[in-house]
Design a protein around this motif. Sequence first.
Motif, PDB file in Angstrom:
ATOM      1  N   LEU A  60      10.076  43.683  20.249  1.00  0.00           N
ATOM      2  CA  LEU A  60      10.215  45.123  20.075  1.00  0.00           C
ATOM      3  C   LEU A  60      10.546  45.448  18.622  1.00  0.00           C
ATOM      4  O   LEU A  60      11.245  44.677  17.959  1.00  0.00           O
ATOM      5  CB  LEU A  60      11.349  45.658  20.961  1.00  0.00           C
ATOM      6  CG  LEU A  60      11.056  45.991  22.416  1.00  0.00           C
ATOM      7  CD1 LEU A  60      12.326  46.467  23.100  1.00  0.00           C
ATOM      8  CD2 LEU A  60       9.965  47.036  22.535  1.00  0.00           C
ATOM      9  N   VAL A  64      13.447  50.488  17.803  1.00  0.00           N
ATOM     10  CA  VAL A  64      13.380  50.823  19.225  1.00  0.00           C
ATOM     11  C   VAL A  64      14.606  50.264  19.950  1.00  0.00           C
ATOM     12  O   VAL A  64      15.222  50.949  20.777  1.00  0.00           O
ATOM     13  CB  VAL A  64      12.087  50.273  19.851  1.00  0.00           C
ATOM     14  CG1 VAL A  64      12.087  50.479  21.365  1.00  0.00           C
ATOM     15  CG2 VAL A  64      10.873  50.937  19.221  1.00  0.00           C
ATOM     16  N   THR A  65      14.974  49.031  19.631  1.00  0.00           N
ATOM     17  CA  THR A  65      16.171  48.437  20.234  1.00  0.00           C
ATOM     18  C   THR A  65      17.408  49.253  19.893  1.00  0.00           C
ATOM     19  O   THR A  65      18.251  49.517  20.757  1.00  0.00           O
ATOM     20  CB  THR A  65      16.349  46.988  19.747  1.00  0.00           C
ATOM     21  OG1 THR A  65      15.183  46.221  20.076  1.00  0.00           O
ATOM     22  CG2 THR A  65      17.558  46.342  20.398  1.00  0.00           C
ATOM     23  N   TYR A  67      17.512  52.428  19.133  1.00  0.00           N
ATOM     24  CA  TYR A  67      17.427  53.710  19.835  1.00  0.00           C
ATOM     25  C   TYR A  67      17.838  53.554  21.303  1.00  0.00           C
ATOM     26  O   TYR A  67      18.554  54.401  21.849  1.00  0.00           O
ATOM     27  CB  TYR A  67      16.014  54.265  19.740  1.00  0.00           C
ATOM     28  CG  TYR A  67      15.830  55.582  20.456  1.00  0.00           C
ATOM     29  CD1 TYR A  67      16.288  56.767  19.892  1.00  0.00           C
ATOM     30  CD2 TYR A  67      15.212  55.628  21.706  1.00  0.00           C
ATOM     31  CE1 TYR A  67      16.130  57.980  20.564  1.00  0.00           C
ATOM     32  CE2 TYR A  67      15.051  56.831  22.370  1.00  0.00           C
ATOM     33  CZ  TYR A  67      15.507  58.005  21.797  1.00  0.00           C
ATOM     34  OH  TYR A  67      15.365  59.194  22.465  1.00  0.00           O
ATOM     35  N   LEU A  68      17.392  52.460  21.934  1.00  0.00           N
ATOM     36  CA  LEU A  68      17.773  52.211  23.325  1.00  0.00           C
ATOM     37  C   LEU A  68      19.287  52.006  23.452  1.00  0.00           C
ATOM     38  O   LEU A  68      19.912  52.463  24.420  1.00  0.00           O
ATOM     39  CB  LEU A  68      17.027  50.991  23.861  1.00  0.00           C
ATOM     40  CG  LEU A  68      15.509  51.151  24.013  1.00  0.00           C
ATOM     41  CD1 LEU A  68      14.870  49.842  24.442  1.00  0.00           C
ATOM     42  CD2 LEU A  68      15.185  52.259  25.019  1.00  0.00           C
ATOM     43  N   LEU A  69      19.871  51.313  22.475  1.00  0.00           N
ATOM     44  CA  LEU A  69      21.329  51.153  22.469  1.00  0.00           C
ATOM     45  C   LEU A  69      22.021  52.496  22.324  1.00  0.00           C
ATOM     46  O   LEU A  69      23.054  52.750  22.959  1.00  0.00           O
ATOM     47  CB  LEU A  69      21.746  50.218  21.328  1.00  0.00           C
ATOM     48  CG  LEU A  69      21.434  48.729  21.503  1.00  0.00           C
ATOM     49  CD1 LEU A  69      21.749  47.971  20.223  1.00  0.00           C
ATOM     50  CD2 LEU A  69      22.238  48.151  22.663  1.00  0.00           C
ATOM     51  N   MET A  71      20.814  55.383  23.299  1.00  0.00           N
ATOM     52  CA  MET A  71      20.664  56.091  24.558  1.00  0.00           C
ATOM     53  C   MET A  71      21.596  55.540  25.640  1.00  0.00           C
ATOM     54  O   MET A  71      22.007  56.276  26.552  1.00  0.00           O
ATOM     55  CB  MET A  71      19.206  55.994  25.054  1.00  0.00           C
ATOM     56  CG  MET A  71      18.201  56.743  24.196  1.00  0.00           C
ATOM     57  SD  MET A  71      18.488  58.543  24.128  1.00  0.00           S
ATOM     58  CE  MET A  71      19.385  58.694  22.567  1.00  0.00           C
ATOM     59  N   ALA A  72      21.929  54.270  25.533  1.00  0.00           N
ATOM     60  CA  ALA A  72      22.803  53.661  26.534  1.00  0.00           C
ATOM     61  C   ALA A  72      24.280  53.834  26.201  1.00  0.00           C
ATOM     62  O   ALA A  72      25.091  54.171  27.074  1.00  0.00           O
ATOM     63  CB  ALA A  72      22.475  52.175  26.670  1.00  0.00           C
ATOM     64  N   GLY A  77      25.109  59.036  25.825  1.00  0.00           N
ATOM     65  CA  GLY A  77      24.308  58.051  26.533  1.00  0.00           C
ATOM     66  C   GLY A  77      24.804  57.816  27.947  1.00  0.00           C
ATOM     67  O   GLY A  77      25.745  58.453  28.433  1.00  0.00           O
ATOM     68  N   ALA A 168      17.983  47.685  14.073  1.00  0.00           N
ATOM     69  CA  ALA A 168      18.740  48.130  15.243  1.00  0.00           C
ATOM     70  C   ALA A 168      20.114  48.641  14.838  1.00  0.00           C
ATOM     71  O   ALA A 168      20.616  49.619  15.397  1.00  0.00           O
ATOM     72  CB  ALA A 168      18.874  46.979  16.239  1.00  0.00           C
ATOM     73  N   THR A 171      20.033  52.154  13.126  1.00  0.00           N
ATOM     74  CA  THR A 171      19.666  53.179  14.095  1.00  0.00           C
ATOM     75  C   THR A 171      20.822  53.498  15.032  1.00  0.00           C
ATOM     76  O   THR A 171      21.050  54.656  15.386  1.00  0.00           O
ATOM     77  CB  THR A 171      18.449  52.724  14.918  1.00  0.00           C
ATOM     78  OG1 THR A 171      17.377  52.374  14.039  1.00  0.00           O
ATOM     79  CG2 THR A 171      17.974  53.828  15.854  1.00  0.00           C
TER      80      THR A 171
END
Length: 228
Positions: A60, A64-65, A67-69, A71-72, A77, A168, A171
């Motif tokens: 990835l 993106v990683t 951003y996912l972190l 969001m979580a 999140g 990551a 971000t």
Amino acid sequence: MSWLSLSPVEFQALTLSLWVAMVSVLVSLPFATAVAYILARRRFWGHGLLNALVHLPLVLPPVVTGYLLLMAFGRRGIFGPPLEALGLQLAFTSAGAALAAAVMAFPLIVRAIRLALEAVDPKLEEAASTLGASSVKVFIFVTLPLSLPGILAGAVVGFAKALGEFGATITFVSNIPGETQTIASAIYALLQVPGQEAAVGRMIGFSILLSFGALLLSEVLARRMVRR
């Protein structure tokens, strides 16, 4: 000698990077060992899926990683509000930087440990089992010692990866001097300012030195594992 003298901001970035890399490895190592053992010694439905999920951060885009972190574990999140209720905050903190580095380094640590576990002769474990040792004792006293060089090599490679993590991290935790600014993000910030070539050179030099030393140590440990 002036070339080697770090400014307070540069020194903070260097020490924070070392702290982030060490914490990320210490947090990742027990989980990585457990996952590597499952992947190396167990066959079950979803084995390939678990393997793919573990290695997903490698393919990835790091942004993106991150951003996912976010969001979580961000303030809005999925897990952000429950963590804040416990007095914990990860986004835009040094702890979050360690988490991002751990996620990015995790696949490399798992891969190294898995190879070490697969190199252990199953007959030695079977011999210990026939002598009455439980599966836990077999793992602790036979499997773990024999795979220790590979585990250490995975930890060192993970340390090197965490040390250079950028996408990551920036971000998820941004680039706050003294709080989340690591070597990579400090170099990025310095590149935006004219006349900072000497500072950029110092940071790059330290980054290369630390990363090369970690990779060299990993190679030494890997060779020891092969000899064993």
